[in-house]
Design a protein around this motif. Structure first.
Motif, short mmCIF file in Angstrom:
data_model
loop_
_atom_site.label_atom_id
_atom_site.label_comp_id
_atom_site.label_asym_id
_atom_site.label_seq_id
_atom_site.Cartn_x
_atom_site.Cartn_y
_atom_site.Cartn_z
N SER A 45 -1.11 -8.76 23.32
CA SER A 45 -1.40 -7.51 21.70
C SER A 45 -2.58 -7.26 22.88
O SER A 45 -2.48 -6.13 22.75
CB SER A 45 -1.55 -9.08 21.09
N LYS A 48 -1.71 -4.82 25.48
CA LYS A 48 -1.09 -3.79 25.28
C LYS A 48 -1.72 -2.38 24.35
O LYS A 48 -2.16 -1.25 24.74
CB LYS A 48 -0.05 -4.19 23.62
N TYR A 58 4.52 5.46 26.91
CA TYR A 58 4.69 4.11 26.42
C TYR A 58 6.04 3.18 27.02
O TYR A 58 5.94 1.69 26.55
CB TYR A 58 5.55 4.66 24.72
N ARG A 62 5.71 -0.84 26.93
CA ARG A 62 6.85 -1.62 26.60
C ARG A 62 7.45 -2.44 27.72
O ARG A 62 7.12 -3.78 27.29
CB ARG A 62 7.97 -0.96 26.38
N ALA A 65 4.13 -5.06 28.28
CA ALA A 65 4.11 -6.16 27.02
C ALA A 65 6.00 -7.58 27.40
O ALA A 65 4.84 -7.87 27.10
CB ALA A 65 4.64 -5.09 25.79
N ILE A 66 6.24 -6.73 27.18
CA ILE A 66 7.69 -7.40 27.31
C ILE A 66 7.10 -8.63 28.51
O ILE A 66 7.23 -9.72 28.42
CB ILE A 66 9.26 -7.48 28.21
N GLU A 70 6.46 -12.10 28.32
CA GLU A 70 7.11 -13.88 28.65
C GLU A 70 6.38 -14.64 29.04
O GLU A 70 6.71 -15.72 29.44
CB GLU A 70 8.49 -13.10 29.39
N GLY A 126 12.63 -20.15 17.62
CA GLY A 126 13.69 -19.27 18.45
C GLY A 126 13.87 -19.01 19.61
O GLY A 126 13.59 -18.57 20.47
N ASN A 135 14.19 -11.80 31.74
CA ASN A 135 13.40 -10.22 31.10
C ASN A 135 12.02 -10.03 32.03
O ASN A 135 12.24 -8.18 32.15
CB ASN A 135 13.09 -11.01 30.02
N LEU B 36 13.81 -15.16 20.30
CA LEU B 36 12.82 -14.10 20.77
C LEU B 36 13.55 -13.46 22.01
O LEU B 36 12.62 -12.29 21.90
CB LEU B 36 11.90 -15.19 20.16
N TRP B 38 15.97 -12.56 23.22
CA TRP B 38 16.71 -11.36 23.20
C TRP B 38 16.39 -10.82 22.24
O TRP B 38 16.04 -9.09 22.43
CB TRP B 38 17.96 -12.05 22.59
N MET B 40 12.86 -9.38 22.23
CA MET B 40 12.33 -9.34 22.98
C MET B 40 12.77 -8.09 24.42
O MET B 40 12.10 -6.77 24.14
CB MET B 40 11.51 -10.00 24.07
N SER B 41 13.72 -8.47 24.84
CA SER B 41 14.26 -7.47 25.83
C SER B 41 15.76 -6.48 25.05
O SER B 41 15.60 -5.65 25.98
CB SER B 41 15.41 -7.95 26.59
N HIS B 42 15.90 -6.56 23.48
CA HIS B 42 17.42 -5.85 23.35
C HIS B 42 16.61 -4.67 21.93
O HIS B 42 16.75 -3.81 21.45
CB HIS B 42 17.99 -5.77 22.89
N ALA B 43 15.03 -5.19 21.36
CA ALA B 43 15.26 -4.46 19.96
C ALA B 43 14.54 -3.12 20.26
O ALA B 43 13.56 -3.53 21.47
CB ALA B 43 14.37 -5.48 18.93
N LYS B 44 14.85 -2.01 19.70
CA LYS B 44 13.96 -0.35 20.47
C LYS B 44 12.94 -0.57 19.27
O LYS B 44 12.96 -0.96 18.08
CB LYS B 44 15.31 0.32 20.16
N GLU B 45 12.26 0.59 19.73
CA GLU B 45 10.61 1.20 18.69
C GLU B 45 11.05 1.47 17.89
O GLU B 45 12.43 2.59 17.90
CB GLU B 45 10.38 1.86 19.88
N ALA B 60 3.68 -10.83 15.93
CA ALA B 60 3.84 -10.28 17.61
C ALA B 60 4.83 -9.92 18.42
O ALA B 60 4.29 -9.07 18.99
CB ALA B 60 3.27 -11.78 18.63
N ILE B 61 5.73 -10.02 17.77
CA ILE B 61 6.61 -9.66 18.83
C ILE B 61 6.55 -7.93 18.53
O ILE B 61 6.86 -7.21 19.00
CB ILE B 61 8.24 -10.21 18.37
N SER B 63 4.73 -6.20 16.18
CA SER B 63 3.99 -5.55 16.82
C SER B 63 4.23 -5.21 18.25
O SER B 63 3.35 -4.16 18.57
CB SER B 63 2.27 -6.76 17.12
N LEU B 64 3.98 -6.18 19.45
CA LEU B 64 4.36 -5.58 20.65
C LEU B 64 5.36 -4.70 21.08
O LEU B 64 5.67 -3.93 21.49
CB LEU B 64 4.68 -6.64 21.29
N LEU B 65 6.90 -4.84 20.76
CA LEU B 65 7.10 -3.54 20.65
C LEU B 65 7.81 -2.81 19.70
O LEU B 65 8.70 -1.73 19.67
CB LEU B 65 8.72 -4.42 20.00
N ASP B 66 6.47 -2.92 18.00
CA ASP B 66 6.30 -0.85 17.82
C ASP B 66 7.54 -0.82 17.14
O ASP B 66 7.60 -0.01 16.73
CB ASP B 66 5.72 -0.09 18.50
#
Ligand SMILES: Nc1ncnc2c1ncn2[C@@H]1O[C@H](COP(=O)(O)OP(=O)(O)OP(=O)(O)O)[C@@H](O)[C@H]1O
Ligand SMILES: [Mg+2]
Lengths: 161, 114
Positions: A45, A48, A58, A62, A65-66, A70, A126, A135, B36, B38, B40-45, B60-61, B63-66
């Motif tokens: 965080s 970022k 952006y 992104r 951040a990923i 990870e 999760g 990733n 998580l 998944w 992280m890699s697929h959910a879009k802003e 955290a996730i 927020s990181l991905l907006d």
């Protein structure tokens, strides 16, 4: 995959970063403690928001951040302790994660989507989909991972602007 | 113009757990998963994320991905630490008793694509 010792080029890359500190627009370093799920994600965080302050676009943010999330989570979940460093240069961002921990016996296997040694308890939260390393690789333009069994793991990620 | 969080809250009778002030945010898409990495890699802003995870890492996730916000489904109890963190990070958490399948279907019906 190579271990730390046999990979002089890699160690040199790290040393070079230190000698050229002035050339970086920004560098950050975070201590990550293994097992500490409460503060997990905080380093990412901070990274970022600093990159945002620098005005970085952006899509780059992104990817960073990923990748940083990870790597941070892998230290938290799989290692004892480690550091996450980020160097922002003229044309790229480099992320280096170094940890002390069990290491990865078979890096090639660990790189496969879906491979995870996470416990049932961790999976219920999760984590442990076995997608973290894939990733990271997907997000990076250069990706290196080195692991020494019983000692630790080192990941280097470069993302070009 | 996409839907805003507050419209979805009204239409689907969601409970606003945190982020009352963030409800003007536009929703650009949706993503449903409890894994998580998944997300992280697929959910879009700008996406609304449907999950049954409730520990603080979801903040955290998001927020990181907006992400536009999180819907915690199936009436799962959200831990106080997660709430606190979502207030700090300005992440809106909505809850529903419906399961992830139902709520995702309803979101889709409202016009929120993937
Ligand atoms: N820093 C590390 N130290 C020791 N083992 C690691 C480390 N990073 C990864 N591993 C090993 O590699 C496996 C795969 O890692 P990866 O990040 O892809 O998946 P995961 O962490 O298990 O699950 P996910 O990232 O999807 O939540 C891990 O389960 C673990 O066995
Ligand atoms: Mg992982």
């Amino acid at each position: 995959m190579k271990s730390y010792k046999s990979d002089k080029k890699y160690l040199y890359a790290d040393r070079k970063d230190k000698n050229h500190k002035g050339k970086f627009l920004m560098s950050m370093r975070f201590d990550i403690s293994g097992g500490n799920l409460d503060s997990a994600g905080e380093a990412s965080s901070t990274i970022k928001s600093k990159l945002k302050q620098l005005g970085i676009g952006y899509s780059i943010i992104r990817r960073v951040a990923i990748a940083s999330y990870e790597t941070e989570m892998n230290i938290v979940l799989h290692a004892n302790r480690g550091t996450l460093s980020v160097y922002v240069a003229e044309d790229h961002i480099k992320i280096i994660a170094v940890d002390e921990g069990p290491g990865i016996p078979n890096v090639e296997l660990a790189m496969q989507e879906g491979y995870s040694t996470a416990t049932e308890q961790i999976r219920e939260m999760g984590f442990g989909a076995g997608m973290g390393l894939p990733n990271m690789k997907k997000c990076s333009d250069q990706f290196e991972i080195h692991s020494d069994i019983g000692k630790g793991t080192k990941v280097m990620i470069v993302i070009f602007f | 113009m996409g839907l805003k969080l507050k419209q979805v809250v009204e239409e689907l009778d969601l409970k606003v757990l945190t982020g009352e002030k963030l409800l003007n945010r536009e929703i650009k898409g949706g993503y449903t998963s409890d894994l998580l990495s998944w997300v992280m890699s697929h959910a879009k802003e700008g996406s609304l994320w449907v999950t049954v995870q409730s520990h603080q890492n979801i903040v955290a996730i998001a927020s990181l991905l907006d992400l536009a916000g999180i819907i915690v489904a199936e009436g799962v109890n959200v831990e106080p630490k997660t709430r606190e963190k979502s207030e700090q990070e300005k992440v809106c958490i909505l809850t529903t008793d419906k399961n992830s399948f139902e709520i995702s279907g309803l979101l889709y019906k409202l016009g929120i694509g993937s």
